[in-house]
Design an enzyme around this catalytic site. Structure first.
Site, PDB file in Angstrom:
ATOM      1  N   LYS A   1      16.378  25.084 -15.462  1.00 50.74           N
ATOM      2  CA  LYS A   1      16.177  25.485 -14.067  1.00 50.74           C
ATOM      3  C   LYS A   1      15.627  26.900 -13.985  1.00 50.74           C
ATOM      4  CE  LYS A   1      17.540  21.780 -11.889  1.00 50.74           C
ATOM      5  NZ  LYS A   1      16.584  21.031 -11.047  1.00 50.74           N
TER       6      LYS A   1
ATOM      7  N   GLU B   1      12.106  26.379 -14.442  1.00 51.12           N
ATOM      8  CA  GLU B   1      11.557  25.680 -13.285  1.00 51.12           C
ATOM      9  C   GLU B   1      11.308  26.662 -12.141  1.00 51.12           C
ATOM     10  OE1 GLU B   1      14.135  23.114 -10.872  1.00 51.12           O
ATOM     11  OE2 GLU B   1      12.532  21.635 -10.810  1.00 51.12           O
TER      12      GLU B   1
ATOM     13  N   SER C   1       7.874  11.482  -9.133  1.00 51.85           N
ATOM     14  CA  SER C   1       8.008  11.727  -7.696  1.00 51.85           C
ATOM     15  C   SER C   1       7.442  13.087  -7.324  1.00 51.85           C
ATOM     16  CB  SER C   1       9.496  11.662  -7.319  1.00 51.85           C
ATOM     17  OG  SER C   1       9.677  12.270  -6.080  1.00 51.85           O
TER      18      SER C   1
ATOM     19  N   GLU D   1      12.775  10.979  -1.447  1.00 48.46           N
ATOM     20  CA  GLU D   1      12.366  10.200  -2.612  1.00 48.46           C
ATOM     21  C   GLU D   1      12.435   8.706  -2.310  1.00 48.46           C
ATOM     22  OE1 GLU D   1      13.422  12.228  -6.159  1.00 48.46           O
ATOM     23  OE2 GLU D   1      13.489  10.389  -7.336  1.00 48.46           O
TER      24      GLU D   1
ATOM     25  N   GLU E   1       9.391   7.852  -0.374  1.00 45.48           N
ATOM     26  CA  GLU E   1       8.243   7.788  -1.280  1.00 45.48           C
ATOM     27  C   GLU E   1       8.274   6.489  -2.081  1.00 45.48           C
ATOM     28  OE1 GLU E   1       8.412  10.845  -4.219  1.00 45.48           O
ATOM     29  OE2 GLU E   1       6.281  10.713  -4.728  1.00 45.48           O
TER      30      GLU E   1
ATOM     31  N   CYS F   1      13.948  15.373 -10.531  1.00 48.19           N
ATOM     32  CA  CYS F   1      14.924  16.445 -10.350  1.00 48.19           C
ATOM     33  C   CYS F   1      15.246  17.198 -11.627  1.00 48.19           C
ATOM     34  CB  CYS F   1      16.185  15.929  -9.681  1.00 48.19           C
ATOM     35  SG  CYS F   1      16.638  14.320 -10.216  1.00 48.19           S
TER      36      CYS F   1
ATOM     37  N   GLU G   1       3.861  26.767  -9.318  1.00 47.15           N
ATOM     38  CA  GLU G   1       3.678  25.970  -8.099  1.00 47.15           C
ATOM     39  C   GLU G   1       4.823  26.132  -7.098  1.00 47.15           C
ATOM     40  OE1 GLU G   1       3.870  24.784 -11.219  1.00 47.15           O
ATOM     41  OE2 GLU G   1       4.802  22.814 -11.306  1.00 47.15           O
TER      42      GLU G   1
ATOM     43  N   CYS H   1      23.400  16.405 -15.919  1.00 48.31           N
ATOM     44  CA  CYS H   1      23.635  17.841 -15.795  1.00 48.31           C
ATOM     45  C   CYS H   1      25.054  18.276 -16.139  1.00 48.31           C
ATOM     46  CB  CYS H   1      23.311  18.301 -14.380  1.00 48.31           C
ATOM     47  SG  CYS H   1      21.667  17.824 -13.872  1.00 48.31           S
TER      48      CYS H   1
HETATM   49  S1  SF4 Z   1      21.070  20.169 -16.802  1.00 44.23           S
HETATM   50 FE1  SF4 Z   1      19.909  18.929 -18.187  1.00 44.23          FE
HETATM   51  S2  SF4 Z   1      19.723  16.990 -17.126  1.00 44.23           S
HETATM   52 FE2  SF4 Z   1      20.294  18.496 -15.602  1.00 44.23          FE
HETATM   53  S3  SF4 Z   1      18.384  19.214 -14.780  1.00 44.23           S
HETATM   54 FE3  SF4 Z   1      18.933  20.597 -16.402  1.00 44.23          FE
HETATM   55  S4  SF4 Z   1      17.881  19.808 -18.170  1.00 44.23           S
HETATM   56 FE4  SF4 Z   1      17.897  18.180 -16.666  1.00 44.23          FE
END
Ligand code: SF4
Ligand SMILES: Cc1cc2nc3c(=O)[nH]c(=O)nc-3n(C[C@H](O)[C@H](O)[C@H](O)COP(=O)(O)O)c2cc1C
Ligand code: SF4
Ligand code: SF4
Ligand code: SF4
Ligand code: SF4
Ligand code: SF4
Ligand code: SF4
Ligand code: SF4
Ligand code: FES
Ligand code: FES
Ligand code: FES
Lengths: 166, 623, 568
Positions: C356, C359, C317, C277, C280, C297, C364, C501
């Site tokens: 996550k 995600e 990014s 990053e 970049e 992230c 992709e 997080c």
């Molecule tokens: S815990 Fe919250 S701040 Fe961390 S990646 Fe997940 S959603 Fe984003």
């Protein structure tokens, strides 16, 4: 009424021109939208959310809070049967029963299939001395009975009800 | 035309007053909601047509020289049941239940031949009243706020000014400081007419005491009590009195903007208020530099969208702000942080309508009416089983007996008085023992009722008190916003129990739970709706517990109202044993031998009523 | 300032914002459902009621403390009323605690037990509403909702999203997305903040424990786990340890006991991210294009940008998030070996985060038909796995992470808190500057829990302005200011969760600012103790770049489709 997107956008835009996009105007805006479509189409609310920068679910929350708003199409004619205290005591329930029977409606189904007539119970219309009263498209009919109400509905259907009392 | 100074206002007042006095011949058609519902507007049009046809000129505007007959509309004088009402001047003749066909006679007889039409006069117990002022319904009232209601044309600011309108505002602006106004209202001890009875002067002084770039005055015209319509009467009949009260409040508190929140079910009130605001702006009574003073104030109208809880102050504010009308908890009160967190005066329609009299005639005069702790008058709408229903205005401290019997002509059809529900869904129930108790804010609270909105429902022996309590419970449960647990869940369970009781399925244990829940809901709910929701149940339980027990234990409704507790029976002495009913019964509940009296098996009977109609000998009845 | 008398004891108060806080300060744990110190006061559950000396009952959360106020928190009436309120709630509740995801951590259940509700007299739940499990992250069971409104306020006040709202009214009151749609049909970003606020099982996290066991118990799989930084400072709370306690060694031990083959550190991937990053960023600074550069992230933030500001997607990014980078690297790393061993590598990530899960499922993140990350387990799920396995957590002997991906620099670990990414990037950009004081000044500016933090520094004669924002409402405000031309930045770190997080949707709840700060300080403690301060000094990372990643750097990047893809 067929709701098309451009139509909705134009309608909402026009209404917003009059009321502005401040959140305080939302109830008046919803009232205006409902006046046009006789209910609040989802499309209109979604677009409204975007224009007013309020989340769609918040608008949905407001629309479902107030009794007067409907998210389902209402009939062309709206019959409100007063169930305020005075009217209730003077037997407004049988009027509802009679109209439901006449129009094949029931609890949870307030609008006829042909979208001609909606029947709802409301609280006091402010004409308690003449209880029980019924309001048809804004016109108040005093001292009703189930028979008189049924007659009214028949006239509505025939299109022969003279409604310009107000 | 803008009025720029108080001087100009006085001049206009004198001019309009003179002009009004010149209108000797008048036809005043009541155009309140009630009379309109019974056809008043057709009558109004008919009069106009007839007069023109007769070659009489009809001019409704006071500003013009008037030669002959003036036809005009007025607000509701309260006697709606006898509507449509037409008053003829001179002579104070009140015609009731007028029909379009009668108009011609009224013109011909009363105006041209100078004769009163007896058939249209108000009649009670064979007594015919030829003058409105002599009707007991009016002689026993003290009409102060409603004095001009039904008298003047609500759509004419000129008539209001002719009747002394806006002179109180001129007096406040010229002779009093904001603090003086607050003090005067405080001294008058004008208590909020919207239910709580909180002194308006105290609220105003507090709002005045907070510094802020913006302050608001809100008029609460939500009037959600199902069965009360006094505020509607005032808004429809005297919109300017409300507006004047609000402007004075704005001056007293240094507020700059006002809102009137009207429920959507009152379209006529909205129309009249809108018109009145427009006129007031045209005359410079709203807007910048009112009457040449520093005061700038304007009023908006907000229409409700069907939610009783929006009558509650914080919910009403949320609704104006464009939110769901849910009451809010606030560390600070409305007078400090109200609408958009700014200091806000919130008063009821009738409260505002009182203000002009206090300013013009003084607090001392005001205190001569009513009682020490509740001065002034109060408007009530009386419905139910009385001979004359309608809106009445009486001095505080009057007794129920006077209202029910002297003003409203007693109980219908000579039946017995049983109880009165006062204050609507948040109020309580009073019985014969309270008939002579003076009515004011405090004494009612003492006996577990409250003036509340001012709705009164009179009940006779044919009304089932338990059913009425269920009705109110159903109303509040339906109108609960659902925010707090005791009200959302508690009223729901209370209603379930009430339904079981009138449905004949409750046990005494249910009654115990009902009462317990009632107290929890009352004491722990967030807002006034929940805090008072149990009142109808708790107060009827207090005075009519035996009727509850009858429903539960004996499965009997003594008023014969509760459907589920009714039974169908065949009177053996009348039954000829023809078997017709047995053949018609859809569930074969009727048994018997031909030519002998038949009997209904109550276990099987579904109370459809088919048999009653079928019997040629009227032998089947509902008990 | 003043003194209150609470249950006959004098209690001093200063700036407490309500009576409730004063009562709690006095050591009495008044029950609450709808009060959260960081949200607006709602006053609906009525559990926090107290009685004053005149017998008046009021909600203590909605009352300002006043000098001389006399209140009681335990009177016969209050006892009865609280019980009745609980009973009323339970009557309208799907009470199947034994099979409820949240059981044991449920405030409703705890309070029902605490107040001795042994009978519910008021009927039953009348109508069962459908459960919404359409989202990859969140499951909503409206039959367990007590309408405290906490989720509504978090989503609106903290995230500025307003996905969930109150709808209808009275006993028909509901909590739902617009038009009763399911969560996958609306712009929910899966942050799980609503879950951390919810006192019942009405909002839970999609449970992937079964899939994890399936992988573990399958002989043909190689189960590789990565552990995100924030997990190690929060998991202990589920076993009675203080927030911020570092339990990484025990976590490794537990995972090994369960049968995980390799246990690695997501911080390692964070180091890769920092390097990529930064590179970049330097490129973009040079070309002066697509600035500001937003971090990538946090998947909840990425999703937010896709919905609200699609025009900004190119500014984000192109680096994959550490989780995905790790997945991509591991899958690539074991590809040959898998073929040889006849095994399949399953990548499991242990995350503080609910987003996550969504995600990992995005289309992709598939490389040659192989998904980067297969299973995402939250901190809370890990706690349950440990309990399920019968592991006595406090008695575990610490074990160390496996190599070659078990080493992270301090920079990689502080990714778990707001400001961490920025600090790592700054560290890297200033790597040639020996002046520690300057760096320290900048770090002091980027640390801490302020809503929006900013700093600027000089790189090769150019002033570089960075901003750090957490909580999506703050992010939204910041973007609005940028769009209005009021603010200018080159680099912006966005974390959806307040504090980053450490307070992710998969972390133990309740979470308040104190807990958040403790967890963050745990991460800074690791940083302080680590021998390798910055990412480029991580020898394993350097080796990886020089060797393995030399011709495969594209697996670290993603070309996001700017089209909004609902339902992820
Ligand atoms: S815990 Fe919250 S701040 Fe961390 S990646 Fe997940 S959603 Fe984003
Ligand atoms: C559920 C509920 C409904 C209310 N409805 C009304 C109403 O319709 N009109 C009104 O004036 N006040 C109503 N009130 C009282 C208002 O909250 C408020 O006290 C009043 O408007 C203040 O004005 P006042 O002091 O002049 O009476 C209601 C209160 C509650 C709790
Ligand atoms: S008492 Fe009833 S109306 Fe008032 S806030 Fe509570 S739920 Fe809403
Ligand atoms: S119809 Fe009448 S008369 Fe004949 S059997 Fe029935 S009750 Fe008797
Ligand atoms: S009321 Fe109906 S069901 Fe009952 S006995 Fe008569 S016909 Fe039969
Ligand atoms: S939400 Fe709580 S009370 Fe409800 S079933 Fe789950 S554990 Fe039990
Ligand atoms: S706590 Fe009670 S209900 Fe729950 S599993 Fe044990 S015995 Fe059954
Ligand atoms: S997961 Fe986040 S975005 Fe989705 S509803 Fe919950 S708080 Fe709102
Ligand atoms: S879902 Fe949870 S947080 Fe949201 S209102 Fe229901 S119980 Fe409260
Ligand atoms: S109760 Fe029906 S009009 Fe008032
Ligand atoms: S409306 Fe005419 S008397 Fe009331
Ligand atoms: S915590 Fe005070 S009412 Fe819910």
């Amino acid at each position: 009424m067929v709701v098309t997107t451009t139509d909705v956008m134009e309608t909402v835009d026009k209404i917003l021109e009059e009321h502005g996009t401040d959140q305080s105007a939302i109830i008046a805006i919803l009232q205006s939208i409902q006046k046009v479509y006789r209910y609040l189409p989802e499309e209109a609310l979604t677009y409204l959310a975007e224009r007013m920068d309020i989340s769609a679910s918040k608008i949905y929350g407001i629309a479902t809070f107030y009794e007067n708003f409907s998210l389902e199409p209402k009939g062309k004619h709206i019959i409100k049967i007063c169930d305020g205290t005075a009217c209730h005591i003077r037997k407004s329930q049988p009027i509802l029963d009679a109209l439901r029977k006449e129009l094949s409606l029931h609890e949870g189904k307030n609008t006829t299939d042909d979208l001609l007539i909606t029947v709802e119970m409301v609280s006091c219309l402010g004409a308690c001395s003449l209880a029980p009263v019924v309001n048809v498209d804004g016109v108040v009919y005093a001292k009703m009975t189930p028979a008189k109400a049924t007659e009214l509905v028949r006239k509505l259907r025939e299109g022969s009800l003279d409604e310009d009392k107000n | 035309m803008k009025i720029r100074t108080s001087e100009e206002l006085f001049q206009l007042h004198n001019r309009f007053k003179g002009e009004l006095e010149n209108q000797r011949k008048q036809i005043v058609v009541c155009a309140g909601t009630g009379c309109v519902a019974s056809g008043a507007l057709d009558i109004y049009e008919e009069f106009k047509r007839l007069i023109e046809e007769k070659g009489l000129s009809s001019k409704a505007e006071v500003v013009k020289e008037v030669e002959d007959v003036t036809v005009k509309k007025s607000g509701c004088p309260g006697l709606c049941e006898a509507g449509p009402l037409v008053r003829v001047e001179p002579g104070d003749i009140l015609y009731t239940k007028v029909k379009v066909e009668d108009c011609k006679d009224i013109i011909e007889e009363t105006f041209i031949k100078d004769k009163t039409l007896d058939r249209l006069l108000f009649t009670k117990e064979d007594q015919v009243y030829s003058s409105r002022k002599t009707i007991p319904f009016y002689t026993n009232q003290t009409r102060l706020v409603l004095e001009d209601c039904g008298e003047i044309d609500p759509e004419s600011i000129e008539e209001y000014i002719a009747h002394g309108g806006y002179l109180a505002l001129a007096k406040a602006l010229n002779e009093m400081s904001p603090k003086d106004v607050c003090d005067e209202v405080l001294k008058a001890n004008l208590r909020g007419r919207g239910g709580g009875g909180f002194p308006a002067g105290k609220k105003w002084s507090q709002v005045l005491s907070y510094e802020s770039d913006m302050k608001y005055v809100i008029c609460n015209g939500d009037e959600g009590d199902p069965g009360a319509f006094m505020d509607m009467c005032i808004m429809e009949g005297l919109p300017h009195a409300v507006i004047e009260g609000m402007i004075i409040a704005a001056y007293a508190t240094k507020a700059r903007e006002g809102y009137i929140y009207v429920r959507a079910e009152y379209p006529l009130a909205v129309k009249r208020l809108t018109q009145a605001i427009k006129e007031a702006r045209e005359y410079g009574l709203l807007g910048e530099n009112i009457l040449g003073s520093d005061l700038s104030f304007d009023i908006h109208i907000n229409q409700g969208a069907g939610a009783f809880v929006c009558g509650e102050g914080s919910a009403l504010i949320a609704s104006i702000e464009g939110e769901r009308g849910m009451p809010r908890v606030k560390a600070k009160r409305t007078v400090e942080e109200g609408l958009w967190k700014k200091p806000t005066v919130l008063n009821n329609v009738e409260t505002f309508a009182n203000v002009r009299y206090i300013i013009q005639r003084g607090a001392d005069w005001f205190r001569t009416i009513g009682t020490e702790n509740s001065p002034g008058t109060k408007a009530f709408s009386v419905t139910g089983s009385v001979n004359t229903t309608g809106v009445v205005e009486v001095p505080m401290g009057i007794t129920l007996r006077e209202i029910i019997f002297d003003i409203c002509g007693g109980i219908k059809d000579g039946r017995d008085f049983k109880a009165i529900q006062i204050g609507g869904p948040s109020g309580g129930c009073l019985t014969a023992e309270h008939l002579d108790m003076p009515l004011d804010f405090d004494s009612l609270t003492e006996v577990g009722a409250m003036i509340g909105s001012g709705g009164m429902v009179v009940m006779d022996q044919d009304t089932c008190i338990v059913e009425v309590a269920r009705f109110f419970m159903n109303f509040t449960q339906n109108e609960s916003c659902g925010k707090c647990v005791p009200c959302r869940e508690g009223t729901k369970r209370m209603l379930e129990i009430m339904e079981k009781i009138v449905g004949g399925q409750a046990t005494m244990k249910d009654l115990e739970i009902l009462e317990e829940l009632g107290h929890v809901v009352t004491e722990t709910s967030l807002c006034g709706l929940g805090k008072t929701a149990a009142n109808p149940v708790l107060s009827t339980l207090k005075y009519f517990r035996d009727e509850y027990i009858e429903h539960i234990v004996d499965k009997k409704c003594r008023a014969g109202v509760c459907e589920a507790l009714k039974t169908i029976r065949i009177r053996p002495e009348l039954c000829k044993g023809c078997s017709k009913c047995a053949r018609i019964c859809p569930v074969d509940a009727i048994e018997g031998k031909l030519k002998e009296p038949y009997v209904i098996n109550v276990e099987k009977c579904i109370k459809c009523g088919a048999c009653i109609e079928s019997c040629a000998f009227q032998a089947i009845e509902e008990v | 300032m003043g003194i209150m008398i609470i249950d006959n004891k004098k209690v001093e108060f200063t700036d407490e914002k309500n009576v409730l806080e004063v009562v709690r300060k006095a050591g009495i744990d008044l029950p609450t459902f709808c009060y959260h110190s960081e949200l607006s006061i709602y006053g609906a559950c009525r559990m926090c009621i107290v009685e004053d000396d005149r017998g008046k009952i009021f909600a203590s959360c909605a009352q300002l403390p006043k000098d001389g106020m006399v209140i009681y928190t335990q009177t016969p009436k209050l006892r009865k009323y609280r019980k009745t309120i609980l009973e009323l709630l339970l009557a309208n509740h799907e009470r199947d605690c034994t099979s409820c995801n949240i059981t044991g951590r449920c405030t409703l259940r705890k309070l029902a037990h605490r107040f001795g509700i042994d009978d519910v007299r008021f009927g039953e739940l009348d109508e069962k509403l459908p459960i919404d499990d359409s989202s990859h992250s969140i499951v909503r069971n409206p039959n367990k909702c007590i309408y405290c409104g906490d989720c509504v306020r978090v989503c609106d006040e903290v995230q500025g999203l307003g996905i969930l709202s109150f709808t209808h009214r009275g006993s028909d009151l509901r909590i739902s997305p617009a038009f009763d749609k399911s969560l996958s049909e609306v712009e929910c970003v899966n942050c799980g903040q609503c879950r951390t606020a919810c006192p019942t099982g009405a909002i839970t996290v999609k449970d992937d424990r079964e899939r994890f066991w399936d992988a573990l118990l399958d002989k043909d799989t190689r189960v590789v786990a990565q552990i995100a930084p924030a997990v190690r400072v929060a998991l202990g709370e589920r076993f009675g340890l203080e927030a911020g306690t570092i339990t990484i060694g025990k976590i490794v031990a537990a995972l090994k006991m369960m049968g995980v083959d390799e246990v690695y550190d997501t911080g390692f991937a964070a180091d890769i991210t920092v390097i990529e990053e930064s590179e970049e960023f330097v490129e973009r600074l040079k070309s002066n294009q697509d600035l500001p550069l937003f971090t990538s992230c946090c998947p909840a933030w990425v999703k937010f940008a896709e919905y609200r500001y699609p025009e900004l997607v190119d500014n984000i990014s192109s680096c994959k998030s550490p989780q995905q980078m790790f997945g991509a690297v591991v899958k690539e790393y074991y590809r040959k070996k898998d073929e040889e061993d006849g095994k399949k590598t399953v990548m499991v990530s242990i995350m503080p985060c609910t987003a996550k899960k969504a995600e990992a499922a995005r289309e992709e993140f598939v490389n040659n038909g192989v998904r980067d990350v297969d299973i995402v387990i939250t901190t809370n799920e890990l706690a349950r796995l440990i309990v399920e396995m019968g592991i006595v957590f406090d008695e575990l002997e610490d074990q160390s992470l496996d190599m070659p991906f078990g080493l992270a620099s301090g920079s990689g670990v502080i990714f778990g808190t707001t400001g961490g990414v920025t600090e790592a990037v700054v560290m890297r950009l200033l790597k040639d500057k020996p002046d520690h004081t300057e760096k320290q000044v900048i770090f002091n500016e980027v640390r801490g829990l302020d809503n929006i933090k900013e700093a600027s520094f000089n790189v090769d004669g150019r002033e570089v302005r960075v901003a750090i924002v957490h909580g999506l409402k703050n992010a939204d405000n910041l973007i609005k200011m940028i769009k209005a031309g009021e603010k200018h930045y080159d680099f912006i770190e966005v974390m959806a969760c307040p504090g980053g997080c450490v307070s992710g949707g998969g972390q133990p709840a309740p979470i308040d600012s104190e807990i958040r700060a403790k967890r963050a300080s745990g991460l800074y403690r690791i940083d302080r103790k680590s021998f390798i301060k910055s990412s480029e000094l991580n020898p394993l990372v350097t080796e990886l770049f020089e060797d393995f990643l030399k011709d495969k750097k594209e697996i670290l990047h993603v070309h996001k489709n700017s089209e909004v893809s609902y339902g992820q």
